[in-house]
Design an enzyme around this catalytic site. Sequence first.
Site, PDB file in Angstrom:
ATOM      1  CG  HIS A 221      10.621  -0.655  29.120  1.00  0.00           C
ATOM      2  ND1 HIS A 221      10.763   0.326  28.173  1.00  0.00           N
ATOM      3  CD2 HIS A 221      11.763  -0.650  29.840  1.00  0.00           C
ATOM      4  CE1 HIS A 221      11.937   0.920  28.334  1.00  0.00           C
ATOM      5  NE2 HIS A 221      12.562   0.352  29.332  1.00  0.00           N
ATOM      6  CE1 TYR A 225      16.813   0.403  28.060  1.00  0.00           C
ATOM      7  CE2 TYR A 225      14.960  -0.231  29.432  1.00  0.00           C
ATOM      8  CZ  TYR A 225      15.711   0.749  28.822  1.00  0.00           C
ATOM      9  OH  TYR A 225      15.367   2.052  28.956  1.00  0.00           O
ATOM     10  CG  HIS A 372      11.403   6.046  20.522  1.00  0.00           C
ATOM     11  ND1 HIS A 372      12.558   6.528  21.089  1.00  0.00           N
ATOM     12  CD2 HIS A 372      11.030   4.977  21.294  1.00  0.00           C
ATOM     13  CE1 HIS A 372      12.868   5.795  22.146  1.00  0.00           C
ATOM     14  NE2 HIS A 372      11.960   4.849  22.294  1.00  0.00           N
ATOM     15  CG  PHE A 373       9.711   1.333  17.430  1.00  0.00           C
ATOM     16  CD1 PHE A 373       9.826   0.628  16.260  1.00  0.00           C
ATOM     17  CD2 PHE A 373       8.440   1.677  17.883  1.00  0.00           C
ATOM     18  CE1 PHE A 373       8.708   0.275  15.536  1.00  0.00           C
ATOM     19  CE2 PHE A 373       7.313   1.340  17.167  1.00  0.00           C
ATOM     20  CZ  PHE A 373       7.444   0.639  15.972  1.00  0.00           C
ATOM     21  CG  HIS A 374      11.664   2.260  12.450  1.00  0.00           C
ATOM     22  ND1 HIS A 374      10.356   2.253  12.863  1.00  0.00           N
ATOM     23  CD2 HIS A 374      11.786   1.190  11.627  1.00  0.00           C
ATOM     24  CE1 HIS A 374       9.720   1.249  12.303  1.00  0.00           C
ATOM     25  NE2 HIS A 374      10.566   0.572  11.550  1.00  0.00           N
ATOM     26  NE  ARG A 437       2.675   2.717  17.343  1.00  0.00           N
ATOM     27  CZ  ARG A 437       3.256   2.014  18.324  1.00  0.00           C
ATOM     28  NH1 ARG A 437       3.261   2.474  19.575  1.00  0.00           N
ATOM     29  NH2 ARG A 437       3.839   0.867  18.077  1.00  0.00           N
ATOM     30  NE  ARG A 438      -0.074  -0.147  17.877  1.00  0.00           N
ATOM     31  CZ  ARG A 438      -0.139   0.611  18.979  1.00  0.00           C
ATOM     32  NH1 ARG A 438      -0.958   1.654  19.030  1.00  0.00           N
ATOM     33  NH2 ARG A 438       0.613   0.314  20.009  1.00  0.00           N
TER      34      ARG A 438
END
Length: 546
Positions: A221, A225, A372-374, A437-438
């Site tokens: 996590h 950041y 989300h992470f794209h 996913r994956r």
Amino acid sequence: MTTNTNLNKFDSKLVMAHMHVAFVSLFIGGLMGLLQTLVRAGTFTLPFGIGYYQILTVHGVILALVLTTFFIIGFQFSLMSKTVGMTDKQRDSAWFGFWIMLFGTVTTAVTILLGQANVLYTFYAPLKAFPTFYIGLALVVIGSWIGCFTNFRQLYVWKKKNKGEKSPLLAFMVVINMLLWFIATLGVAATVILQFIPWSLGMVDTINVLLSRTLFWYFGHPLVYFWLLPAYMAWYAIIPKIIGGKIFSDSLARLAFILFLMFSIPVGFHHQLTEPGIDPLWKFIQVVLTFMVIIPSLLTAFSMFATFEITGRKKGYTGLFGWLKGLPWKDVRFFAPMVGMIFFIPAGTGGIINASNQMNQVVHNTIWVTGHFHLTVGTTVILTFFGISYWLIPSLTGRKLTSKINTLGIIQTIVWTVGMTIMSGSMHIAGLLGAPRRSSYSTYGGTEQASEWISYQIAQAVGGSILFIGIILMVYIFIYMVWAAPKGVEEFPLAKVSENAEPTPMFLENWKLWIGITIALILFAYTIPVIDIIQHSPPGSPPFDI
Ligand code: HAS
Ligand code: CU
């Protein structure tokens, strides 16, 4: 020493070395991403016996770990060199760190390319890779630590010379990010060195899966950041200059960074909410802390709106939203990061959904998370990094950002926006419909539910192909800025603090206090659950080779 660059030529060379690795990674990683979306749409079969999970691992490792780390460390060296300077000795140690990271990267990359590490970038046990995969990763981390300590030393030396003065804002931010990185990577180093390497070498037969995942997310996590904060550095301290304004508040910017340091780390359980074996009380506590780490992003949103509005009004634009017209939309150094900021509104909202326990049960392990992470790292962060490149690269190579490249950069940003809206949008929807996913292409025996996903998978391939065009454009722009643009001096845009802002209180630089609270929070959030995991885990798992 050349006179037409902003940093001296030795520092420029160091930063550029990092940038070269970053942009080569962008090309390789992006190509793998394209192939994945094509395979997943059921339209393409990989040649030469190359596996889906092999390219997925290359994609994740090379973009999420290699591109980011090299870009960030390079960019941060440029900021440190510009604000507090760099001695010859510090530069030598920076180079040493660079070569170790590069050696580690090549070791890991070769292992993956040989098909010996199809474990994805999260390398979840009991999936097992060949030992050189983990050894390479450990070297990348160790190399980056040398970067950390070089940055700490740079600020320390400056402080000694400038007794009683507060450190320059960007140097302060870099040091916070590197502290965050150092504390976070202790977790991944522990699992790689103490668990994965002995296990993959066959020195031990089994691995404690839950412990390895917990140590991974202790790192995983704050890792996000570590990617975001350099983008925030540019938003807070570079963008105001580009738009002809000032930094809204030096104190607020520092406070946001301190909050990130304190709350980024003790929150890893929000990636493990569906994982058995962790007491729900500790999951709850870490979710509360996750909601705390949203605050500095909201502070950032507030601060950016304030900068934009004040600057627009100073230029004479009136009305509730009139100031929007006062922004330099045609300047790619502003446009690309601004699009990144706008994307962060839905991206961050998605993050809040993920963090909410009940909703996480719906989206976890679905392609929603990939969506989300794209948006976060794949749009907000990377578009800001591109935005930085448009002035940083020419300023390092002693060249100019031409108006043609500026226009091409704007086209690149639009291409990215269109491609990502299609790809990430359809990932989010398919995820809500239950698409995992994956996973590679499958019709799941022609079930009704799986048939609902197909059209979204095709949309992902369309979006992915558009994004690949964006990558080719960006690589072209990079090459042009390094070797072909006309010689000249490009500004290194450092913003000044608004004269209306209150002076920054010195306690914001009380490192012992902030590091102390950070460690206390980590110990609070992790000690009991980790002891519990070590004492009560089921028997360790033997390896599962794919
Ligand atoms: Fe996340 C999963 C929660 C932010 C990256 N995240 C991931 C994964 C990655 C990732 C890579 O709680 C997948 C890992 C894996 O492989 O399994 N995430 C959050 C939360 C936030 C968040 C609460 N994530 C990020 C950032 C990332 C990132 C940033 C990369 C850089 N995420 C999660 C959770 C999961 C997760 C769960 C696990 C899901 C699962 O089940 O597996 C927050 O930090 C977000 C706060 C942000 C905001 C937005 C503020 C808006 C701003 C822009 C202002 C705009 C302006 C422009 C000024 C509240 C600052 C305005 C102009 C106009 C003209 C309008
Ligand atoms: Cu997270």
